[in-house]
Design a protein around this motif. Structure first.
Motif, mmCIF file in Angstrom:
data_model
loop_
_atom_site.group_PDB
_atom_site.id
_atom_site.type_symbol
_atom_site.label_atom_id
_atom_site.label_comp_id
_atom_site.label_asym_id
_atom_site.label_seq_id
_atom_site.Cartn_x
_atom_site.Cartn_y
_atom_site.Cartn_z
ATOM 1 N N SER A 72 97.172 -59.557 -8.976
ATOM 2 C CA SER A 72 97.025 -58.806 -10.221
ATOM 3 C C SER A 72 95.761 -57.954 -10.175
ATOM 4 O O SER A 72 94.666 -58.486 -10.023
ATOM 5 N N PRO A 73 95.875 -56.637 -10.309
ATOM 6 C CA PRO A 73 94.665 -55.801 -10.302
ATOM 7 C C PRO A 73 93.762 -56.105 -11.487
ATOM 8 O O PRO A 73 92.532 -56.089 -11.357
ATOM 9 N N THR A 74 94.354 -56.411 -12.634
ATOM 10 C CA THR A 74 93.550 -56.703 -13.823
ATOM 11 C C THR A 74 92.748 -57.976 -13.638
ATOM 12 O O THR A 74 91.545 -58.013 -13.935
ATOM 13 N N ALA A 75 93.390 -59.039 -13.157
ATOM 14 C CA ALA A 75 92.698 -60.296 -12.947
ATOM 15 C C ALA A 75 91.607 -60.146 -11.895
ATOM 16 O O ALA A 75 90.502 -60.705 -12.030
ATOM 17 N N HIS A 76 91.897 -59.379 -10.853
ATOM 18 C CA HIS A 76 90.911 -59.204 -9.793
ATOM 19 C C HIS A 76 89.736 -58.366 -10.280
ATOM 20 O O HIS A 76 88.573 -58.670 -9.973
ATOM 21 N N GLN A 77 90.019 -57.345 -11.027
ATOM 22 C CA GLN A 77 88.970 -56.507 -11.596
ATOM 23 C C GLN A 77 88.069 -57.330 -12.513
ATOM 24 O O GLN A 77 86.835 -57.209 -12.479
ATOM 25 N N LYS A 78 88.674 -58.198 -13.290
ATOM 26 C CA LYS A 78 87.913 -59.041 -14.210
ATOM 27 C C LYS A 78 86.965 -59.959 -13.441
ATOM 28 O O LYS A 78 85.785 -60.077 -13.787
ATOM 29 N N ARG A 79 87.467 -60.611 -12.401
ATOM 30 C CA ARG A 79 86.622 -61.523 -11.618
ATOM 31 C C ARG A 79 85.447 -60.783 -10.992
ATOM 32 O O ARG A 79 84.313 -61.264 -11.013
ATOM 33 N N LEU A 80 85.716 -59.619 -10.455
ATOM 34 C CA LEU A 80 84.664 -58.869 -9.781
ATOM 35 C C LEU A 80 83.584 -58.421 -10.761
ATOM 36 O O LEU A 80 82.379 -58.559 -10.491
ATOM 37 N N LEU A 81 83.984 -57.928 -11.912
ATOM 38 C CA LEU A 81 83.014 -57.479 -12.908
ATOM 39 C C LEU A 81 82.202 -58.642 -13.456
ATOM 40 O O LEU A 81 81.001 -58.514 -13.719
ATOM 41 N N GLN A 82 82.845 -59.781 -13.637
ATOM 42 C CA GLN A 82 82.122 -60.936 -14.159
ATOM 43 C C GLN A 82 81.128 -61.477 -13.142
ATOM 44 O O GLN A 82 80.013 -61.870 -13.505
ATOM 45 N N LYS A 83 81.521 -61.492 -11.871
ATOM 46 C CA LYS A 83 80.579 -61.929 -10.832
ATOM 47 C C LYS A 83 79.391 -60.974 -10.753
ATOM 48 O O LYS A 83 78.247 -61.397 -10.569
ATOM 49 N N GLU A 84 79.658 -59.687 -10.903
ATOM 50 C CA GLU A 84 78.576 -58.700 -10.873
ATOM 51 C C GLU A 84 77.653 -58.884 -12.071
ATOM 52 O O GLU A 84 76.416 -58.816 -11.938
ATOM 53 N N ALA A 85 78.230 -59.125 -13.246
ATOM 54 C CA ALA A 85 77.420 -59.317 -14.448
ATOM 55 C C ALA A 85 76.542 -60.559 -14.323
ATOM 56 O O ALA A 85 75.367 -60.548 -14.715
ATOM 57 N N ARG A 86 77.109 -61.641 -13.786
ATOM 58 C CA ARG A 86 76.317 -62.860 -13.604
ATOM 59 C C ARG A 86 75.170 -62.623 -12.627
ATOM 60 O O ARG A 86 74.061 -63.129 -12.812
ATOM 61 N N LEU A 87 75.434 -61.852 -11.579
ATOM 62 C CA LEU A 87 74.392 -61.553 -10.603
ATOM 63 C C LEU A 87 73.278 -60.719 -11.231
ATOM 64 O O LEU A 87 72.081 -60.995 -11.034
ATOM 65 N N GLN A 88 73.642 -59.702 -11.988
ATOM 66 C CA GLN A 88 72.639 -58.860 -12.630
ATOM 67 C C GLN A 88 71.794 -59.668 -13.618
ATOM 68 O O GLN A 88 70.577 -59.456 -13.734
#
Length: 361
Positions: free
Chosen positions: A141-157
């Protein structure tokens, strides 16, 4: 704009109230098509950005769950000027499995490595059930994958921001006792200076990222263990990661390699006239899949044109991508081998900070 929409709605309502006019002019179909077009446009321009923000907000809310407790303890330590305990807190912010900077980097890098698999193999994965060795194809799912990537980036920031805050406070408060206290915790003290004092290339890479001298993509791609600094391979790998992140933020298409896109579209099976028909029509499940991953009709047509003319240099080739992917996986394995023992040791020594903060220092 709103007034125009209301006026048009009233006008259509009046017209629809006249059956003869509606039947003669085929107005219901026109209204339906216009409505569907408006909904699709609205979803692209309004709903999608809101979804992106909500995903990041959710990740940050989870990251902040222990923040009040930590800040309360941090204030008490700061007021007491307890240098050794400040170093413990800095270690917590660097190494803790839930709140630490290095674990946040690990998770984000792992997500990007998963993206490389999608770039190379397309938006599917093959899973074997426990009772059979037959692989089942599952669409990603592109939506689910996009969500995971953005959330991991937000946690890192978020982790990086908190690390910078506590780093500045430790340097300010504990400078007088730094010499003796830092001897007790060399794993963290080497990151509390203006220049890295350790010998590890991985430590140097972390220091450059945490101090703002390199961004996260440069950190992952320009380590000496992976590529000599600023080589063509490192630049290409960094560019690919940046394309993936641009897609995740809704600012571009997912950078599939040539082979998966050609296979999805069936270009290797079409005759020349078949290419032309697909070029004009673009009505297939493969085209719908590509659109879900951010590809526009213009992107698809350009790919078909380039494929027919054998001009696909702009896309990532199979061999070069495979080599980059293997190099990145090896670099990540070496990174893990170096950091995970340190994270395990240092987080075990500082895990009491949040759970026991009410019991005193």
């Amino acid at each position: 704009m709103y007034r125009k929409a209301v006026s048009l709605g009233l006008l259509f309502g009046c017209l629809l109230a006249t059956p003869a006019f509606a039947q003669q002019s085929n107005l219901p179909k026109i209204v339906k098509a216009a409505t569907e077009s408006a909904v699709q446009k609205n979803a692209t321009t309004l709903i999608q950005p809101k979804m992106l923000r909500s995903w990041r907000t959710q990740a940050l809310a989870e990251a902040k769950q222990g923040e009040l407790l930590f800040r309360k303890l941090f204030t008490r330590v700061n007021q007491a000027s307890k240098a050794h305990q400040l170093l413990n807190m800095a270690s917590f912010r660097m190494y803790n499995p839930e709140y630490g900077l290095i674990p946040a980097m690990d998770q984000f890098w792992e997500e990007l490595l998963g993206d490389l698999s999608i770039v190379y193999g397309g938006p599917v994965k093959f899973v074997e059930t426990s009772h059979t060795h037959i692989s089942h194809e599952i669409k990603i799912s592109p939506t689910a994958h996009q969500k995971r990537l953005l959330q991991k980036e937000a946690r890192l920031q978020y982790a990086l921001k908190r690390w910078k805050e506590i780093n500045a406070s430790v340097q300010k408060t504990a400078s007088a006792e730094e010499g003796s206290a830092s001897l007790q915790q060399p794993a963290i003290s080497q990151f509390l200076h203006k220049d890295y004092t350790g010998e590890s290339a991985f430590g140097k890479a972390l220091f450059l990222y945490a101090s703002g001298k390199r961004d996260i993509i440069q950190t992952f791609t320009f380590m000496p263990e992976l590529f000599p600094a600023r080589t063509q391979g490192a630049e290409e790998m960094a560019s690919l990661y940046r394309e993936i992140l641009a897609w995740a933020h809704g600012k571009g298409k997912f950078p599939f390699a040539v082979e998966p896109v050609a296979q999805m579209l069936g270009l290797d099976k079409y005759a020349e006239d078949g290419h032309g028909a697909l070029y004009k029509n673009l009505d297939s499940s493969a085209c719908h899949t590509l659109r879900a991953w951010g590809w526009t009709d213009a992107d698809i047509r350009q790919f078909i044109k380039s494929y027919r003319e054998h001009a696909t240099q702009q896309y990532v080739s199979r061999v070069s991508l495979w080599n980059k992917r293997m190099a990145q996986r090896k670099a990540k394995d070496n990174w893990n081998a170096f950091w995970r023992p340190i994270v395990k040791k240092e987080s075990a020594a500082t895990n009491y900070l949040l759970p026991n903060q009410e019991k005193g220092l």
